[in-house]
Scaffold this motif. Structure first.
Motif, PDB file in Angstrom:
ATOM      1  N   GLN A 175       0.828  -1.191   0.000  1.00  0.00           N
ATOM      2  CA  GLN A 175       0.000   0.000   0.000  1.00  0.00           C
ATOM      3  C   GLN A 175       0.870   1.252   0.000  1.00  0.00           C
ATOM      4  O   GLN A 175       2.022   1.218   0.433  1.00  0.00           O
ATOM      5  CB  GLN A 175      -0.905   0.027   1.243  1.00  0.00           C
ATOM      6  N   ARG A 176       0.288   2.363  -0.482  1.00  0.00           N
ATOM      7  CA  ARG A 176       0.944   3.658  -0.402  1.00  0.00           C
ATOM      8  C   ARG A 176       0.373   4.430   0.763  1.00  0.00           C
ATOM      9  O   ARG A 176      -0.829   4.375   1.030  1.00  0.00           O
ATOM     10  CB  ARG A 176       0.749   4.458  -1.698  1.00  0.00           C
ATOM     11  N   SER A 177       1.215   5.165   1.449  1.00  0.00           N
ATOM     12  CA  SER A 177       0.757   5.967   2.580  1.00  0.00           C
ATOM     13  C   SER A 177       0.136   7.271   2.116  1.00  0.00           C
ATOM     14  O   SER A 177       0.490   7.815   1.064  1.00  0.00           O
ATOM     15  CB  SER A 177       1.926   6.297   3.511  1.00  0.00           C
ATOM     16  N   CYS A 178      -0.808   7.764   2.925  1.00  0.00           N
ATOM     17  CA  CYS A 178      -1.270   9.141   2.814  1.00  0.00           C
ATOM     18  C   CYS A 178      -0.642   9.900   3.987  1.00  0.00           C
ATOM     19  O   CYS A 178      -0.006   9.301   4.861  1.00  0.00           O
ATOM     20  CB  CYS A 178      -2.790   9.206   2.871  1.00  0.00           C
ATOM     21  N   TRP A 179      -0.835  11.219   4.012  1.00  0.00           N
ATOM     22  CA  TRP A 179      -0.195  12.032   5.041  1.00  0.00           C
ATOM     23  C   TRP A 179      -1.160  13.106   5.522  1.00  0.00           C
ATOM     24  O   TRP A 179      -2.088  13.494   4.802  1.00  0.00           O
ATOM     25  CB  TRP A 179       1.089  12.678   4.496  1.00  0.00           C
ATOM     26  N   ILE A 180      -0.947  13.565   6.741  1.00  0.00           N
ATOM     27  CA  ILE A 180      -1.811  14.594   7.326  1.00  0.00           C
ATOM     28  C   ILE A 180      -0.962  15.779   7.771  1.00  0.00           C
ATOM     29  O   ILE A 180       0.091  15.604   8.396  1.00  0.00           O
ATOM     30  CB  ILE A 180      -2.597  14.041   8.534  1.00  0.00           C
ATOM     31  N   THR A 181      -1.410  16.971   7.426  1.00  0.00           N
ATOM     32  CA  THR A 181      -0.809  18.199   7.943  1.00  0.00           C
ATOM     33  C   THR A 181      -1.943  19.174   8.238  1.00  0.00           C
ATOM     34  O   THR A 181      -3.111  18.790   8.152  1.00  0.00           O
ATOM     35  CB  THR A 181       0.219  18.775   6.944  1.00  0.00           C
ATOM     36  N   TYR A 182      -1.617  20.405   8.617  1.00  0.00           N
ATOM     37  CA  TYR A 182      -2.654  21.348   9.040  1.00  0.00           C
ATOM     38  C   TYR A 182      -2.350  22.746   8.522  1.00  0.00           C
ATOM     39  O   TYR A 182      -1.186  23.129   8.352  1.00  0.00           O
ATOM     40  CB  TYR A 182      -2.744  21.396  10.580  1.00  0.00           C
ATOM     41  N   THR A 183      -3.419  23.496   8.296  1.00  0.00           N
ATOM     42  CA  THR A 183      -3.233  24.918   8.022  1.00  0.00           C
ATOM     43  C   THR A 183      -2.891  25.617   9.340  1.00  0.00           C
ATOM     44  O   THR A 183      -2.929  25.022  10.411  1.00  0.00           O
ATOM     45  CB  THR A 183      -4.516  25.536   7.428  1.00  0.00           C
ATOM     46  N   ASN A 184      -2.557  26.898   9.265  1.00  0.00           N
ATOM     47  CA  ASN A 184      -2.259  27.691  10.456  1.00  0.00           C
ATOM     48  C   ASN A 184      -2.682  29.139  10.192  1.00  0.00           C
ATOM     49  O   ASN A 184      -3.227  29.456   9.126  1.00  0.00           O
ATOM     50  CB  ASN A 184      -0.764  27.596  10.809  1.00  0.00           C
ATOM     51  N   GLN A 185      -2.416  30.010  11.138  1.00  0.00           N
ATOM     52  CA  GLN A 185      -2.871  31.389  10.996  1.00  0.00           C
ATOM     53  C   GLN A 185      -2.210  32.090   9.818  1.00  0.00           C
ATOM     54  O   GLN A 185      -2.830  32.910   9.132  1.00  0.00           O
ATOM     55  CB  GLN A 185      -2.607  32.173  12.289  1.00  0.00           C
ATOM     56  N   GLU A 238     -11.651  28.715   1.894  1.00  0.00           N
ATOM     57  CA  GLU A 238     -12.004  30.091   2.250  1.00  0.00           C
ATOM     58  C   GLU A 238     -13.323  30.137   3.012  1.00  0.00           C
ATOM     59  O   GLU A 238     -13.513  30.960   3.916  1.00  0.00           O
ATOM     60  CB  GLU A 238     -12.043  30.989   1.003  1.00  0.00           C
ATOM     61  N   ASP A 239     -14.225  29.209   2.659  1.00  0.00           N
ATOM     62  CA  ASP A 239     -15.502  29.140   3.370  1.00  0.00           C
ATOM     63  C   ASP A 239     -15.286  28.651   4.804  1.00  0.00           C
ATOM     64  O   ASP A 239     -15.919  29.146   5.749  1.00  0.00           O
ATOM     65  CB  ASP A 239     -16.457  28.206   2.620  1.00  0.00           C
ATOM     66  N   LYS A 240     -14.384  27.676   4.982  1.00  0.00           N
ATOM     67  CA  LYS A 240     -14.073  27.191   6.338  1.00  0.00           C
ATOM     68  C   LYS A 240     -13.535  28.327   7.207  1.00  0.00           C
ATOM     69  O   LYS A 240     -13.942  28.487   8.359  1.00  0.00           O
ATOM     70  CB  LYS A 240     -13.023  26.079   6.271  1.00  0.00           C
ATOM     71  N   ILE A 241     -12.610  29.104   6.656  1.00  0.00           N
ATOM     72  CA  ILE A 241     -12.011  30.199   7.415  1.00  0.00           C
ATOM     73  C   ILE A 241     -13.064  31.235   7.774  1.00  0.00           C
ATOM     74  O   ILE A 241     -13.083  31.785   8.884  1.00  0.00           O
ATOM     75  CB  ILE A 241     -10.858  30.844   6.607  1.00  0.00           C
ATOM     76  N   ASN A 242     -13.958  31.495   6.848  1.00  0.00           N
ATOM     77  CA  ASN A 242     -14.998  32.501   7.062  1.00  0.00           C
ATOM     78  C   ASN A 242     -16.044  32.028   8.069  1.00  0.00           C
ATOM     79  O   ASN A 242     -16.456  32.774   8.956  1.00  0.00           O
ATOM     80  CB  ASN A 242     -15.659  32.832   5.713  1.00  0.00           C
ATOM     81  N   ARG A 243     -16.481  30.767   7.940  1.00  0.00           N
ATOM     82  CA  ARG A 243     -17.551  30.233   8.787  1.00  0.00           C
ATOM     83  C   ARG A 243     -17.061  29.812  10.163  1.00  0.00           C
ATOM     84  O   ARG A 243     -17.803  29.852  11.136  1.00  0.00           O
ATOM     85  CB  ARG A 243     -18.216  29.040   8.100  1.00  0.00           C
ATOM     86  N   PHE A 244     -15.820  29.355  10.225  1.00  0.00           N
ATOM     87  CA  PHE A 244     -15.271  28.862  11.496  1.00  0.00           C
ATOM     88  C   PHE A 244     -14.076  29.719  11.908  1.00  0.00           C
ATOM     89  O   PHE A 244     -12.948  29.242  12.029  1.00  0.00           O
ATOM     90  CB  PHE A 244     -14.868  27.396  11.366  1.00  0.00           C
ATOM     91  N   ALA A 245     -14.360  30.997  12.111  1.00  0.00           N
ATOM     92  CA  ALA A 245     -13.300  31.963  12.411  1.00  0.00           C
ATOM     93  C   ALA A 245     -12.596  31.667  13.730  1.00  0.00           C
ATOM     94  O   ALA A 245     -11.471  32.121  13.969  1.00  0.00           O
ATOM     95  CB  ALA A 245     -13.881  33.374  12.430  1.00  0.00           C
ATOM     96  N   ASP A 246     -13.252  30.893  14.613  1.00  0.00           N
ATOM     97  CA  ASP A 246     -12.661  30.575  15.913  1.00  0.00           C
ATOM     98  C   ASP A 246     -11.601  29.486  15.823  1.00  0.00           C
ATOM     99  O   ASP A 246     -10.828  29.281  16.763  1.00  0.00           O
ATOM    100  CB  ASP A 246     -13.758  30.130  16.883  1.00  0.00           C
TER     101      ASP A 246
END
Length: 619
Positions: free
Chosen positions: A236-246, A278-286
């Motif tokens: 199998q091939r791996s997938c990976w997880i990272t995150y956005t930030n401010q 952009e919708d996530k950032i706008n709707r979930f500003a917290d």
């Protein structure tokens, strides 16, 4: 090449492929018309199949005799069973796919069916005579006659693509939109609307720093979708997880004034449960970060899908924001994300078979009905293809009840409630989800698929063998006796109270502390039990552990089924029932429910309206 066919399929996405395969396998002569023969079964968005509730749909399609499960098994690069920590009703298979291999396997399967012909062109008109479809006309002026037509146009009907302030016609990157068909259908009396979806940028995997991302491995013992003899993955091939930030969010916000979504250039509603970044950032500003899944597009490509970063912002903003994501500091972008807006037709204009109410033998399937997702499209295509074939050959309609499958839930939701935003399947939509598990789709549906000539003899024999194996093992477990001295030490190691006297293995298995992962250890203590495969053992244990819940759901389903079996004449005159509420009467006249059960689920039809219908019908 013929000029006349039993069934014409317009479009070659997931819905179109399943429709063509089903109708042809059952005996119809089929023509598939698509704008580009090189993009048959293209995975327009993420290279994956299945997921929560969607995996159940793929298994149901397979159980009925469809191809999505087989194609997924042949082209997957990773497999995971989601929600294993929850109850079996929530277990959902998902695979990461090789995008090119998936499309190639589908095309090969269709080409191997001698009843399927192909034509590369755009359908601009449906030919209708005396309220019945009789063929199609293409942009080249070619006319094909047919006894039934299935429209699976995806996002191409008057499609517009958006990247920042740039707008251009198209239903998918580098592919033009289809014009004329919507306008013609509207002239026939159909209602249409607009919806929106989107996709993220694709990037060069060689430019990513995986060392600072979280690796997401496939299952140690990978499963599969199909109940046939397809082979499970060995590597199998791996997938990976990272995150956005401010920093990512701040960079994205610099493009908001050019966002087609925020400036109102996009009118259609997008999928609520798969919003753009952009919708996530706008709707979930917290929230100061959002998860990003880094998914390879295949075995032999460096192209990577950035799941969770769907966007229609200017490409320069996309690129600058990507470089702020951990692991993406030196990213090279292959192509930017974009949004696409397209025409759809509210599905309340359809019958339970997905045939339109206005035109006989004209069927709609997939995103033209307001759904989103490959799996939702595939199951609609399957059902439309089945019923197109059966209409042509003057056979009874084929439907699946809500209590029989997620496919039944999806279609009933669409034709009864409609949708104002792209419809996506969830386990929460199914009131009988304990019955509708991914592990028992074959036991629920294969006999039905076999009866209509879609599921093969081999599929049916495999299902019978499994059913008999479950029955045999269940009876053996029911009669097996457990002595305290044989199991108490093991029970204590699992945090379960010891036995004081001899008990049945059947009763012991019902203990909640004994989890599915512990079952093999326990059953190994009883060598006299029938030696069955993993699938039969898992099925048996689920049926035993959840027996009370399953029986309760079956009883509830049986109570409501009496209403599902009460048919309403499609030409019934609701105006003659003066006691109906005004709203109830208007909704019933517009939606034309086929049964009392369907009528009872229409928003605006009250319980008293249903009682009036029952009284009129002598019930």
């Amino acid at each position: 090449m013929y000029s006349s066919y039993d069934v014409i399929i317009v479009g070659a996405g997931h819905a179109g492929c399943e429709a063509a395969h089903a109708a042809a396998t059952m005996g119809s002569r089929v023509l598939m018309i698509t704008m580009n023969l090189q993009t048959i079964a293209q995975m327009s968005c993420n290279p994956a199949m299945g997921g929560v509730a969607k995996g159940q749909i793929v298994r149901e399609v397979d159980a009925l005799g469809g191809m999505s499960g087989i194609i997924s098994d042949k082209s997957m690069i990773q497999f995971r069973m989601l929600n294993r920590s929850k109850g079996p009703a929530m277990w959902s298979p998902r695979c990461q796919s090789d995008r090119n291999m998936f499309a190639w396997e589908w095309r090969k399967a269709l080409e191997e069916n001698r009843r399927v012909d192909f034509w590369q062109d755009t359908v601009s008109e449906v030919i209708v005579l005396d309220g019945r479809v009789s063929g199609v006309k293409t942009s080249l002026g070619v006319e094909f006659t047919a006894k039934a037509v299935v429209l699976t146009n995806g996002t191409f009907l008057n499609g517009k693509m958006f990247i920042g302030e740039k707008v251009f016609g198209g239903g998918r990157t580098a592919e033009r939109s289809a014009t004329g068909l919507t306008e013609q259908l509207v002239s026939l009396g159909f209602e249409s609307g607009r919806m929106k979806t989107g996709t993220p940028p694709r990037v060069d995997g060689r430019s990513l720093n995986y060392g600072i991302m979280e690796e997401q491995l496939g299952d140690e013992n990978p499963g599969k979708f199909s109940y046939t003899n397809t082979s499970p993955l060995k590597t199998q091939r791996s997938c990976w997880i990272t995150y956005t930030n401010q920093d990512v969010h701040d960079k994205l916000k610099t493009g908001f004034e050019k966002s087609p979504m925020f400036t109102g250039r996009i009118k259609g509603l997008g999928p609520r449960y798969c919003p753009s970044i952009e919708d996530k950032i706008n709707r979930f500003a917290d929230k100061d970060r959002h998860q990003i899944f880094v998914e390879p597009e295949g075995w032999d490509t460096v192209e990577v899908y950035v799941n969770g970063f769907s966007t229609s912002l200017p490409e320069t903003v996309q690129y600058d924001a990507l470089r702020k994501i951990p692991g993406f500091e030196n990213v090279r972008m292959f192509r930017p994300g974009y949004a696409v807006e397209y025409d759809f037709f509210p599905p309340t204009q359809l019958k339970p078979t997905l045939e339109t109410q206005l035109v006989k033998n004209l069927f709609f399937a997939g995103q033209i009905n307001g759904t989103t997702g490959y799996e939702e499209a595939a199951c609609q295509g399957l059902m439309a293809g089945i019923n197109a074939h059966r209409n042509v050959h003057e056979e009874a309609e084929f439907t699946i009840k809500r209590s029989e499958g997620y496919i039944g839930v999806l279609i009933d939701d669409l034709i009864t409630k409609g949708t104002e935003e792209p419809y996506r399947m969830f386990t929460s939509r199914a009131e009988y989800r304990t019955l509708l598990r991914q592990d028992n789709a074959d036991l629920r549906l294969t006999e039905k698929g076999y009866a209509i000539g879609l599921a093969s003899q081999e599929r049916y024999d495999n299902m019978v063998q499994k059913r008999e194996g479950v029955t045999k093992l269940t009876e053996a477990i029911r009669t097996a006796k457990v002595k305290p001295e044989d199991v108490n030490h093991w029970l204590e190691s699992k945090g379960s109270s010891p036995l004081r006297e001899k008990n049945s293995l059947y009763t012991l298995l019902k203990r909640p502390e004994i989890e599915q992962k512990d079952v093999d250890e326990l059953l190994a203590m009883f060598p006299e039990l029938p030696q069955e495969g993993t699938e039969i053992v898992e099925q048996t244990v689920i049926e035993i552990k959840y027996e009370d819940y399953l029986n309760r759901e079956k009883q509830n389903a049986e109570k409501l089924d009496k209403w599902e079996n009460l048919s309403i004449n499609p030409t019934f005159d609701y105006d003659q029932l003066k006691a109906l509420s005004f709203e109830g009467k208007e909704k019933l006249k517009k939606l034309r429910p086929s049964t009392i059960g369907q009528a009872s689920r229409i928003s605006g039809v009250s319980p008293s309206d249903v009682s009036i219908l029952l009284v009129y019908m002598g019930r």
